[in-house]
Design a protein around this motif. Structure first.
Motif, PDB file in Angstrom:
ATOM      1  N   LEU A 265      45.361  48.941  32.648  1.00 40.66           N
ATOM      2  CA  LEU A 265      44.392  49.652  33.485  1.00 40.66           C
ATOM      3  C   LEU A 265      43.590  48.732  34.407  1.00 40.66           C
ATOM      4  CD1 LEU A 265      42.855  52.570  31.365  1.00 40.66           C
ATOM      5  CD2 LEU A 265      44.195  52.714  33.469  1.00 40.66           C
ATOM      6  N   PRO A 266      42.974  47.660  33.909  1.00 38.62           N
ATOM      7  CA  PRO A 266      42.192  46.820  34.834  1.00 38.62           C
ATOM      8  C   PRO A 266      43.026  46.203  35.948  1.00 38.62           C
ATOM      9  CG  PRO A 266      41.671  46.307  32.540  1.00 38.62           C
ATOM     10  CD  PRO A 266      42.884  47.179  32.525  1.00 38.62           C
ATOM     11  N   ARG A 267      44.305  45.993  35.694  1.00 35.24           N
ATOM     12  CA  ARG A 267      45.177  45.354  36.678  1.00 35.24           C
ATOM     13  C   ARG A 267      45.708  46.330  37.715  1.00 35.24           C
ATOM     14  NH1 ARG A 267      44.999  42.623  32.167  1.00 35.24           N
ATOM     15  NH2 ARG A 267      45.313  40.351  32.150  1.00 35.24           N
ATOM     16  N   LEU A 268      45.498  47.623  37.498  1.00 35.74           N
ATOM     17  CA  LEU A 268      45.938  48.623  38.467  1.00 35.74           C
ATOM     18  C   LEU A 268      44.960  48.760  39.628  1.00 35.74           C
ATOM     19  CD1 LEU A 268      47.281  51.441  36.103  1.00 35.74           C
ATOM     20  CD2 LEU A 268      48.597  49.733  37.374  1.00 35.74           C
ATOM     21  N   ALA A 269      43.751  48.243  39.453  1.00 38.29           N
ATOM     22  CA  ALA A 269      42.763  48.321  40.532  1.00 38.29           C
ATOM     23  C   ALA A 269      43.202  47.432  41.689  1.00 38.29           C
ATOM     24  CB  ALA A 269      41.391  47.893  40.022  1.00 38.29           C
ATOM     25  N   PRO A 270      42.902  47.837  42.919  1.00 38.89           N
ATOM     26  CA  PRO A 270      43.301  47.026  44.075  1.00 38.89           C
ATOM     27  C   PRO A 270      42.538  45.709  44.119  1.00 38.89           C
ATOM     28  CG  PRO A 270      41.879  48.846  44.743  1.00 38.89           C
ATOM     29  CD  PRO A 270      42.212  49.078  43.312  1.00 38.89           C
TER      30      PRO A 270
ATOM     31  N   THR B  32      38.877  36.745  44.400  1.00 35.53           N
ATOM     32  CA  THR B  32      37.453  36.897  44.082  1.00 35.53           C
ATOM     33  C   THR B  32      36.862  35.599  43.564  1.00 35.53           C
ATOM     34  OG1 THR B  32      37.828  39.234  43.546  1.00 35.53           O
ATOM     35  CG2 THR B  32      35.796  38.237  42.749  1.00 35.53           C
TER      36      THR B  32
ATOM     37  N   VAL C  79      33.888  45.321  35.399  1.00 34.79           N
ATOM     38  CA  VAL C  79      34.647  46.125  36.357  1.00 34.79           C
ATOM     39  C   VAL C  79      34.376  45.650  37.780  1.00 34.79           C
ATOM     40  CG1 VAL C  79      34.903  48.441  37.334  1.00 34.79           C
ATOM     41  CG2 VAL C  79      34.790  48.145  34.863  1.00 34.79           C
ATOM     42  N   SER C  80      33.123  45.414  38.103  1.00 34.12           N
ATOM     43  CA  SER C  80      32.771  45.031  39.474  1.00 34.12           C
ATOM     44  C   SER C  80      33.311  43.655  39.838  1.00 34.12           C
ATOM     45  CB  SER C  80      31.250  45.057  39.652  1.00 34.12           C
ATOM     46  OG  SER C  80      30.628  44.138  38.765  1.00 34.12           O
TER      47      SER C  80
ATOM     48  N   ARG D  65      36.053  42.327  38.275  1.00 34.44           N
ATOM     49  CA  ARG D  65      37.469  42.306  37.871  1.00 34.44           C
ATOM     50  C   ARG D  65      37.729  41.265  36.788  1.00 34.44           C
ATOM     51  NH1 ARG D  65      41.012  44.743  40.913  1.00 34.44           N
ATOM     52  NH2 ARG D  65      42.637  43.182  40.463  1.00 34.44           N
TER      53      ARG D  65
ATOM     54  N   PHE E 270      39.198  40.812  33.824  1.00 35.73           N
ATOM     55  CA  PHE E 270      40.178  41.508  32.997  1.00 35.73           C
ATOM     56  C   PHE E 270      40.016  41.216  31.509  1.00 35.73           C
ATOM     57  CE2 PHE E 270      43.295  41.106  36.782  1.00 35.73           C
ATOM     58  CZ  PHE E 270      42.649  42.149  37.425  1.00 35.73           C
TER      59      PHE E 270
END
Length: 315
Positions: free
Chosen positions: A26-31, A37, A274-275, A277, A279
């Motif tokens: 799930l965390p790696r699916l975010a753009p 970063t 989350v903000s 990233r 993971f």
């Protein structure tokens, strides 16, 4: 009991395995790219490539997953990309705050939910039952963050009875720590309490139509004895199951409540992860919530079997 736990092992193992895959993916699916970063402003391709190689992000997802899950099984939760600290230490620093909030909120859910459920399930007059139904519906419908803001305005701004920001450890100073816990715990507990009360009320109404209740009435048992010995005892299993399921809701709601009341708990850590990233932190938090939910479900089934002799563990 041992037989029951042994029979639960395959299903628990499958749930945790599937959850670990979801928590990893799930965390790696975010753009976006965590390496970009971490490289800061105006990153060069060489810097990004070096960071990806240093963190192991250039390896295949299967290899990354295996390295992570094997480390978790050996007690190594990994290193935070953002803080450059072990995930275990980050969670350990904030775990006490979230546990205090979740445990206090769970206690309020049990007290408020069972009290309202018993009162509503024992009400004889139509207007009383209607009042309880309206109250429960309102408590279920109102979001936790709106309840939190209302409590802050009433008890923190207008009357200044309770603190509305920050925290004090209950272990260090119980009196002051509980004052900091009251408002966030109440805001977190109100919707689940209404759900528990509604289910308990419905089950009590159903049990009152059973033959053994009519038999107790025919023998001259008092209404109080019938409610406590026959109706409530045989209805409380539904409330136990509901409380076990609502613990997951409490943990999820703690993310918003901790942000509103500025508590330095796991919810705040999840939001910041989350903000940024991060993971490694986020996937451990997701897997941890699933583990807690699984444990609560098993404990709920054990308690339910103890309350209802018709249920046999392992059947």
């Amino acid at each position: 009991m041992i037989r029951f736990l042994v029979r639960k092992v395959p299903s628990v193992a499958f749930v945790l395995f599937a959850s670990s895959i979801i928590a990893f993916a799930l965390p790696r699916l975010a753009p976006g790219d965590i390496a970009v970063t971490l490289a800061g402003t105006d990153p060069t391709a060489a810097n990004v490539a070096a960071i990806r190689e240093q963190l192991g992000l250039n390896r295949s997802p299967i290899v990354q997953y295996w390295d992570w899950i094997s480390g978790v099984l050996h007690g190594d939760l990994g290193q935070s990309y953002r803080f450059h600290r072990s995930v275990a230490s980050l969670i350990g620093d904030r775990l006490e705050s979230t546990l205090e909030l979740a445990l206090f909120a769970t206690l309020l859910v049990v007290l408020i939910g069972t009290t309202l459920g018993v009162l509503a399930g024992s009400a004889k007059r139509r207007w009383a039952r209607t009042s309880f139904d309206l109250g429960n519906s309102f408590m279920i419908a109102i979001p936790s963050f709106l309840t939190a803001l209302a409590l802050i305005l009433i008890f923190g701004v207008y009357h200044r009875w309770l603190p509305v920001s920050g925290e004090v450890s209950v272990a260090q100073d119980p009196a002051i720590g509980i004052q900091y816990l009251v408002l966030p715990a109440v805001a977190l507990a109100i919707p689940p309490s209404a759900i528990v009360a509604r289910l308990l009320q419905t089950e009590m109404a159903k049990v009152r139509n059973e033959d053994y209740v009519d038999l107790a009435l025919a023998k001259g048992a008092s209404p109080k004895r019938i409610t406590l010995r026959h109706v409530l005892r045989n209805s409380f299993g539904t409330a136990v199951v509901s409380i076990g399921l609502e613990i997951g809701t409490l943990l999820a709601g703690a993310v918003v409540i901790e942000a509103i009341f500025n508590r330095n708990g796991l919810g705040q850590l999840a939001v910041s992860s989350v903000s940024t990233r991060d993971f490694t932190v986020l996937q451990v938090l997701i897997l941890g919530v699933v583990c807690i939910a699984v444990i609560c479900q098993i404990v709920t089934e054990i308690i339910l079997a103890a309350l209802d002799p018709r249920i046999r563990l392992g059947d």
